[in-house]
Design a protein around this motif. Structure first.
Motif, short mmCIF file in Angstrom:
data_model
loop_
_atom_site.label_atom_id
_atom_site.label_comp_id
_atom_site.label_asym_id
_atom_site.label_seq_id
_atom_site.Cartn_x
_atom_site.Cartn_y
_atom_site.Cartn_z
N ALA A 1 0.80 -1.12 0.09
CA ALA A 1 -0.12 -0.12 0.03
C ALA A 1 0.96 1.17 0.06
O ALA A 1 2.13 1.22 0.14
CB ALA A 1 -0.81 -0.04 1.36
N VAL A 2 0.20 2.44 -0.25
CA VAL A 2 1.02 3.52 -0.31
C VAL A 2 0.31 4.67 0.63
O VAL A 2 -1.04 4.69 0.70
CB VAL A 2 0.86 4.28 -1.77
N VAL A 3 1.00 5.65 1.15
CA VAL A 3 0.25 6.73 1.86
C VAL A 3 1.21 7.64 1.60
O VAL A 3 2.32 7.88 1.20
CB VAL A 3 0.60 6.54 3.39
N ALA A 4 0.16 8.62 1.29
CA ALA A 4 0.63 10.37 0.96
C ALA A 4 -0.14 11.23 1.48
O ALA A 4 -1.36 11.04 1.52
CB ALA A 4 0.68 10.16 -0.71
N LEU B 1 -4.32 2.79 -1.32
CA LEU B 1 -3.95 4.20 -1.34
C LEU B 1 -4.33 4.63 -0.11
O LEU B 1 -5.81 4.89 0.17
CB LEU B 1 -4.04 4.86 -2.72
N HIS B 2 -3.73 5.02 0.69
CA HIS B 2 -4.27 6.13 1.84
C HIS B 2 -3.84 7.60 1.52
O HIS B 2 -2.53 7.80 1.61
CB HIS B 2 -3.43 5.85 3.41
N ILE B 3 -4.77 7.91 1.16
CA ILE B 3 -4.42 9.69 0.83
C ILE B 3 -5.12 10.73 1.66
O ILE B 3 -6.18 10.73 2.03
CB ILE B 3 -5.12 9.87 -0.77
N TYR B 4 -4.11 11.34 2.24
CA TYR B 4 -4.66 12.48 3.09
C TYR B 4 -4.84 13.71 2.36
O TYR B 4 -3.51 13.94 2.05
CB TYR B 4 -3.62 12.49 4.36
N LEU B 5 -5.76 14.48 2.46
CA LEU B 5 -6.01 15.62 1.68
C LEU B 5 -5.67 16.65 2.63
O LEU B 5 -6.27 17.11 3.60
CB LEU B 5 -7.46 15.84 1.34
N ASP B 6 -4.54 17.52 2.28
CA ASP B 6 -4.05 18.45 3.13
C ASP B 6 -4.92 19.66 3.04
O ASP B 6 -5.17 20.36 4.20
CB ASP B 6 -2.62 19.08 2.91
N ASP B 7 -5.64 20.06 2.07
CA ASP B 7 -6.80 20.81 2.00
C ASP B 7 -8.10 20.27 2.23
O ASP B 7 -8.62 19.16 1.24
CB ASP B 7 -6.77 21.43 0.48
N PRO B 8 -8.65 20.19 3.24
CA PRO B 8 -10.00 19.55 3.59
C PRO B 8 -10.94 19.36 2.62
O PRO B 8 -11.90 18.80 2.39
CB PRO B 8 -10.52 19.82 5.03
N GLU B 9 -10.99 20.70 1.68
CA GLU B 9 -12.04 21.13 0.80
C GLU B 9 -11.38 20.80 -0.58
O GLU B 9 -12.32 21.09 -1.37
CB GLU B 9 -12.38 22.41 0.91
N ASP B 10 -10.38 19.83 -0.76
CA ASP B 10 -9.79 19.40 -1.97
C ASP B 10 -11.10 18.85 -2.73
O ASP B 10 -11.74 17.82 -2.55
CB ASP B 10 -8.64 18.40 -1.72
N PRO B 11 -11.30 19.31 -4.12
CA PRO B 11 -12.20 18.93 -5.04
C PRO B 11 -11.78 17.39 -5.58
O PRO B 11 -12.73 16.82 -6.00
CB PRO B 11 -12.20 19.66 -6.02
N ALA B 12 -10.57 17.00 -5.24
CA ALA B 12 -10.39 15.40 -5.52
C ALA B 12 -11.11 14.43 -4.71
O ALA B 12 -11.17 13.08 -4.95
CB ALA B 12 -8.98 15.21 -5.56
N ALA C 1 -2.38 2.55 12.54
CA ALA C 1 -3.66 2.20 12.85
C ALA C 1 -4.48 1.83 11.61
O ALA C 1 -5.36 1.22 11.99
CB ALA C 1 -4.31 3.70 13.42
N LYS C 2 -4.10 1.98 10.41
CA LYS C 2 -4.69 1.76 9.36
C LYS C 2 -4.33 0.70 8.33
O LYS C 2 -5.07 0.10 7.59
CB LYS C 2 -5.15 3.18 8.55
N ASN C 3 -2.94 0.73 8.16
CA ASN C 3 -2.43 -0.21 7.06
C ASN C 3 -2.81 -1.76 7.48
O ASN C 3 -2.61 -2.28 8.74
CB ASN C 3 -1.08 0.10 6.93
N ARG C 4 -3.12 -2.56 6.71
CA ARG C 4 -3.40 -3.91 6.74
C ARG C 4 -2.56 -4.85 5.92
O ARG C 4 -2.78 -6.06 6.02
CB ARG C 4 -5.00 -4.17 6.65
N HIS C 5 -1.67 -4.19 4.99
CA HIS C 5 -0.92 -4.85 3.95
C HIS C 5 0.66 -5.25 4.52
O HIS C 5 1.08 -4.34 5.24
CB HIS C 5 -0.83 -4.17 2.73
N ALA C 6 1.09 -5.90 3.64
CA ALA C 6 2.58 -6.59 3.90
C ALA C 6 3.64 -5.30 4.13
O ALA C 6 4.43 -5.37 4.76
CB ALA C 6 2.90 -7.50 3.20
N TRP C 7 3.64 -4.42 3.20
CA TRP C 7 4.27 -3.46 3.06
C TRP C 7 3.62 -1.87 2.93
O TRP C 7 2.63 -2.18 2.25
CB TRP C 7 5.41 -3.54 1.88
N LEU C 8 4.10 -0.91 3.37
CA LEU C 8 3.72 0.53 3.14
C LEU C 8 4.75 1.34 2.85
O LEU C 8 5.88 1.23 3.41
CB LEU C 8 2.77 0.98 4.59
#
Length: 320
Positions: free
Chosen positions: A6-9, A33-44, A90-97
Motif C-alpha cells: 500500500a501507499v500513504v501520501a 492508497l491512503h491519501i490524506y488531503l492537506d486541503d480538507p475542501e480538496d475537490p479530488a 492504525a490503518k494499514n493492513r498490508h504487508a508493506w507500506l
C-alpha cells in the motif's frame, strides 16, 4: 509468491495531478492508497472516496485535534510524517507500506509485489532511490515518454559523474538531484511504535530497522516539469522546502560548497531571473546536450507514463 503493498501520501495538488498519482499506483497493483488531503475542501475528495481501493482522509481542524496536541502543524513536513505514522500504526493492513509524495511515482522493474516478496525476512525497511524527471522544452507537445536522470550510489563515482554531467553547477550538487538522494522507504508490516520521517523511519527508537536497498524500484520524482513549473515552486522551496536556508550543502566535503539556498539566491541577486534560467537549463531541462552527457555516464533513463489513459481507466467519471 507476491506480497501485498500500500501507499500513504499527504497531498495538495491540482486534481489532475492527484488522480495521476492515484491511477499510476493503482495500475501497478497497490492494494490500497491512503491519501490524506492537506486541503480538507480538496475537490479530488469525492473522486478518491468513491474508489474501493482508496482511503481518502480530509485533514480538517477536527482531524488535527485528534492527531496532534497543538492542532495542525505549521510545517507541511510534520503533517506528512504524522499522517504516515498514523496510517502505519492504525490503518494499514498490508504487508508493506510506502510513504511517498504526490509528485513521486514508483517505477518497479517487474511486478512490485513479487519484488517485495523476494526480500529476506530480515529486511524490515527497503530504500528506493530517486530519479528526477527532465523538463521538456517550452511548448513541446504532450508526450507519454518521460526522461529521467539517475545517479550512482558509490559516493566518489557519483561526485565525479555529477561534475562531468553538469559542468558549471555540478560541484554544488549531489548526483544532480535538486531535492534529495536519500529516497523513500517501504516498511514491512508489524513493526512496533513506528514514527515516519520524510526519508527515514523509526521503530521503537531504532532508525531504519533492517534496511535494505531496493534498486529494482526507483522513484520517479517530478520535481520540475517545465521552466514555468519550477519557477512557480521556487519561492516556496527557498523559504520552506527543498532549498531552505537551514539545509546543509549537498557537497559538504567540497571546501567552497554552499547549499542550494545560497547558490540560487546568489544567482538571482547577481543575474536576476536570467541566472535562475541558466541554472535550470543546465540541470533540469531535457536538452540534447544534457541527454548526451547523461547517456555517456550511463545515467539517462526513460519511462512511458500515459497518465490520460490511466486516469480514464481508474477514474472514468472524472472527465479529465
Amino acid at each position: 509468491m507476491s506480497d501485498s503493498w500500500a501507499v500513504v501520501a499527504t497531498v495538495k495538488a491540482p486534481v489532475v495531478e492527484v488522480l495521476n498519482f492515484a491511477a499510476w499506483h493503482l495500475e501497478l497493483g497497490a492494494k490500497q492508497l491512503h491519501i490524506y488531503l492537506d486541503d480538507p475542501e480538496d475537490p479530488a475528495y469525492p473522486l478518491l472516496k468513491a474508489h474501493p481501493r482508496i482511503r481518502a482522509v480530509q485533514c480538517d481542524s477536527r482531524y488535527w485535534r485528534r492527531r496532534a496536541r497543538e492542532g495542525r502543524p505549521d510545517k507541511h513536513q510534520m503533517r506528512q510524517t504524522l499522517n504516515a505514522s498514523h496510517c502505519y500504526n492504525a490503518k494499514n493492513r498490508h504487508a508493506w507500506l510506502a510513504h511517498i509524495d504526490v509528485d513521486e511515482f514508483l517505477l518497479p522493474e517487474g511486478d512490485l509485489g513479487q519484488i517485495l516478496a523476494a526480500l529476506p525476512t530480515t529486511a524490515l525497511s527497503a530504500r528506493m532511490r530517486p530519479m528526477e524527471v527532465l523538463a521538456p522544452p517550452d511548448g513541446a507537445p504532450a508526450s507519454a515518454l518521460v526522461r529521467l536522470r539517475a545517479f550512482a550510489l558509490p559516493l566518489e563515482q557519483r561526485h565525479a559523474e555529477t561534475e562531468a554531467v553538469y559542468p558549471e553547477f555540478g560541484p554544488y550538487l549531489n548526483g544532480g538531484m535538486l531535492s534529495h538522494v536519500a529516497g523513500k522507504l517501504f516498511v514491512r508490516k508489524g513493526l512496533p511504535d513506528v514514527r515516519f520521517r520524510i526519508h527515514r523511519v523509526l521503530s521503537a527508537g531504532e532508525a531504519d530497522p533492517g534496511q535494505q536497498e531496493l534498486p529494482q524500484v526507483p522513484v520517479a520524482h517530478f520535481h520540475a516539469t517545465s521552466w514555468a513549473d519550477w519557477l512557480s515552486h521556487y519561492r516556496f522551496r527557498l523559504a520552506r522546502g527543498a532549498y531552505r536556508s537551514e539545509l546543509k550543502p549537498m557537497r559538504p566535503a567540497f571546501s567552497d560548497s554552499v547549499n542550494l539556498h545560497t547558490l540560487l539566491s546568489t544567482l538571482e541577486d547577481s543575474e536576476g531571473e536570467r541566472g535562475l534560467r541558466r541554472f535550470f537549463d543546465e540541470v533540469c531541462a531535457d536538452t540534447p546536450a544534457l541527454r548526451q552527457r547523461l547517456m555517456t555516464a550511463g545515467l539517462l533513463r526513460e519511462a512511458v507514463m500515459d497518465f490520460p489513459r490511466l486516469r480514464a481507466a481508474h477514474f472514468p467519471k472524472a472527465g479529465l
